[in-house]
Design an enzyme around this catalytic site. Structure first.
Site, PDB file in Angstrom:
ATOM      1  N   LYS A  31      12.212  49.577  47.440  1.00  9.09           N
ATOM      2  CA  LYS A  31      11.717  48.289  47.944  1.00  9.09           C
ATOM      3  C   LYS A  31      11.542  48.275  49.457  1.00  9.09           C
ATOM      4  O   LYS A  31      10.816  47.420  49.986  1.00  9.09           O
ATOM      5  CB  LYS A  31      12.660  47.158  47.508  1.00  9.09           C
ATOM      6  CG  LYS A  31      12.713  46.937  46.002  1.00  9.09           C
ATOM      7  CD  LYS A  31      13.626  45.768  45.656  1.00  9.09           C
ATOM      8  CE  LYS A  31      13.626  45.449  44.161  1.00  9.09           C
ATOM      9  NZ  LYS A  31      14.429  46.384  43.383  1.00  9.09           N
ATOM     10  N   SER A  66      16.616  51.025  44.090  1.00 10.79           N
ATOM     11  CA  SER A  66      15.979  49.905  44.786  1.00 10.79           C
ATOM     12  C   SER A  66      15.731  50.145  46.265  1.00 10.79           C
ATOM     13  O   SER A  66      15.168  49.275  46.939  1.00 10.79           O
ATOM     14  CB  SER A  66      16.800  48.626  44.598  1.00 10.79           C
ATOM     15  OG  SER A  66      16.617  48.113  43.301  1.00 10.79           O
ATOM     16  N   GLY A 122      20.766  50.177  46.316  1.00 15.17           N
ATOM     17  CA  GLY A 122      20.028  50.701  45.176  1.00 15.17           C
ATOM     18  C   GLY A 122      20.994  51.205  44.134  1.00 15.17           C
ATOM     19  O   GLY A 122      21.951  51.908  44.481  1.00 15.17           O
ATOM     20  N   SER A 123      20.761  50.856  42.864  1.00 12.55           N
ATOM     21  CA  SER A 123      21.682  51.276  41.797  1.00 12.55           C
ATOM     22  C   SER A 123      20.943  51.477  40.483  1.00 12.55           C
ATOM     23  O   SER A 123      20.226  50.579  40.023  1.00 12.55           O
ATOM     24  CB  SER A 123      22.773  50.214  41.573  1.00 12.55           C
ATOM     25  OG  SER A 123      23.463  49.909  42.754  1.00 12.55           O
ATOM     26  N   SER A 156      17.246  41.764  45.531  1.00 12.00           N
ATOM     27  CA  SER A 156      16.640  42.959  44.942  1.00 12.00           C
ATOM     28  C   SER A 156      15.825  42.611  43.697  1.00 12.00           C
ATOM     29  O   SER A 156      16.020  43.182  42.623  1.00 12.00           O
ATOM     30  CB  SER A 156      17.719  43.994  44.595  1.00 12.00           C
ATOM     31  OG  SER A 156      17.160  45.286  44.466  1.00 12.00           O
TER      32      SER A 156
END
Length: 542
Positions: free
Chosen positions: A97, A94, A458-459, A343
């Site tokens: 983004k 993520s 972010g994952s 997110s």
């Protein structure tokens, strides 16, 4: 222009100057030292000890066999203070983004709004519309059932009591491609992978577009079927409880909720004990255009407007159609808050397609939208040729960014006139408010980074990232980007946090290394599963 921290924005410099200014320190460091997992590279030339401290964190056994790309820079000067494999392209999850949101602010503008219209193709006489009624969307991912209800009330207030023609859902602002490149088939019913359409419905004020909320609670006695409800209430999805049952108190709770592939049949299966907890799941719909049309048609009926014809999807309203009602979304600068704090993947993809439409005038597509993102990055001094971006959210495992490009973006946006609004959208470490702390609300608590560091998380399985801003012990603002891939443990977020906390505790002359947890036992439960963003696990784990 004042910044969020109260300082004054420096004079704007053009993108070529910015690119040269940032690149030179990076080249100098690369010439001076080659970083590796071994001894603290460059330690002799870094009397502050920052290089040794971060190299030690990255050498943690949890990253054995993995890969990392890390850059730390002075936010004011752009000077690179630390880098490890700065051009190594990895899955950013993520962190993608960051590029999407910045480009959206640059291309669409902070005041951009999505509009949903109701139009009449024909004359209204004695309360009867002698033609079709059109519901036209432009991609708003935040439209609630209540907004469709207000549109229906406005249609009734315009004097329409009956529509002799059809209800036509005009979703032609976007193309017909609903799912992103290489999105996993096993995510089809998961709310973070909903289909993208110019017409959709969000069931809640997290604005989880393209989903319904299904709640299943135990029946009154053993043998009863679970009691199931859907929000918003609609007949577009169908609930199948044939494989579910209530069992005696103390029995197993194994209820599962999932949509069948290619349909809007949602199956509830398993058992729930008498007096047990309610199972609550966010489930995607198949074809969100039809979902929006169904919710709107029900709203029309509730306001006494009867539509005689069938519902038709995907036909453009004629230019001669007359507007009866309209709903505008919140401004983009405000939409960034739920988008970035939580997110939200669907917001990212809607913005990409909106950029595609605004750039070309063609139905918004990933191809045109991502070209607009790349153009923005180039103008901002970011080497877009070293980036691969195939969606707006980072859900695709084909997305590739290096920490160098992310850090360059973070430096560049500080010169944008809309920077304060964009900065405000980034999650804040350890702030308990979901719409402030967002996906960082449980992280770095009790450290100098708490309520200090801002960053985008972010994952994905085997991919984790954290990039943003933090002030050091002297009050100097730093930019950081940490991207880690190919690890086998459940989470490497403690390593990200240790790097950011080290920056927050240290000064220009002295590094104070953060204590690194040796296991996940000391990590908040919300972060122990690092395969998905914590906000993607509903009810939200963060």
């Amino acid at each position: 222009m004042s910044r969020p921290d109260g300082t004054v924005r420096r004079e704007h410099v053009n993108s070529r100057t910015r690119a040269r200014r940032w690149a030179l320190p990076a080249v100098a460091v690369v010439v001076a030292a080659t970083f590796s997992w071994g001894a603290p590279a460059g330690a002799d030339s870094d009397p502050s000890g920052l290089t040794e401290a971060i190299d030690t964190i990255l050498g943690d056994p949890r990253m054995e066999g993995g890969a990392a790309s890390v850059v730390v820079a002075d936010a004011r000067t752009g000077e690179t203070l630390y880098q490890h494999s700065p051009t190594g392209r990895l899955m950013p999850a993520s962190n993608t983004k960051l590029a999407t949101s910045a480009a959206a602010m640059g291309v669409l503008g902070p005041g951009y709004r999505f509009t949903t219209d109701v139009l009449a193709d024909g004359r209204v006489k004695d309360g009867v519309l002698g033609g079709d009624l059109y519901l036209r969307g432009t991609g708003d991912p935040t439209t609630l059932a209540a907004d469709y209800d207000k549109l229906a009330a406005d249609v009734a207030a315009a004097g329409v009591k009956r529509v002799n023609g059809r209800l036509v859902a005009d979703d032609t602002r976007f193309d017909a491609h609903r799912l992103g490149d290489t999105w996993g088939a096993d995510d089809e019913s998961s709310y973070y992978a909903a289909q993208i359409s110019a017409l959709t419905v969000a069931p809640d004020t997290d604005y989880d577009a393209g989903t319904v909320i299904v709640e299943a609670k135990p029946g009154a006695k053993a043998g009863d079927k679970p009691v199931v409800s859907v929000t918003p209430k609609n007949d577009y999805v169908h609930i199948d409880v044939s494989g579910a049952s209530t069992v005696g108190a103390g029995g197993a709770d194994t209820l599962a909720v999932e949509r069948q592939h290619g349909t809007n049949t949602i199956t509830v299966s398993g058992t729930v004990p008498v007096g047990g907890d309610t199972t609550k799941e966010w489930v995607t719909v198949w074809e969100p255009t039809g979902y929006a049309a169904a919710v709107f048609r029900d709203a029309l009926a509730a306001h006494g407007v009867k539509v005689g014809g069938a519902t038709r999807l995907g036909r453009a309203a004629p230019e001669s159609a007359r507007r009866l009602a309209a709903h505008d979304s919140m401004a983009l600068k405000d939409l960034l808050v739920p988008f970035m704090k939580l997110s939200n993947n669907m917001h990212a993809e809607a913005l990409v397609k909106a950029m595609g439409y605004e750039r070309t005038g063609r139905p918004g597509s990933w191809e045109d939208g991502l070209a607009a993102v790349a153009d923005y990055l180039k103008g901002a001094g970011v080497d877009a040729g070293r980036v691969r971006q195939v969606d707006g959210s980072g859900l695709s495992r084909k997305d590739n960014f290096a920490a160098r490009q992310i850090a360059d973006l973070l430096l560049s946006v500080r010169d944008e006139p809309w920077y304060a609004d964009w900065y405000r959208s980034l999650p804040v470490a350890c702030d308990p408010d979901r719409f402030v702390g967002g996906t960082l609300r449980t992280r770095m608590c009790g450290t100098p980074a708490a309520l200090n560091a801002r960053g985008k998380t972010g994952s994905l399985t085997g991919a984790s990232a954290l990039s943003g801003y933090v002030k050091d012990a002297d009050g100097r603002e730093l930019v950081y980007s940490v991207v880690q891939n190919n690890y086998l443990v459940s989470s490497v977020k403690p390593l990200e946090d240790a790097i950011v906390v080290t920056l927050a505790k240290s000064s220009a002359g002295e590094t104070v290394t953060a204590v690194l947890p040796r296991s996940t036992r000391s990590v908040p439960a919300a972060e122990r599963r690092g395969d998905l963003e914590c906000s993607w696990r509903k009810p939200a784990a963060c």
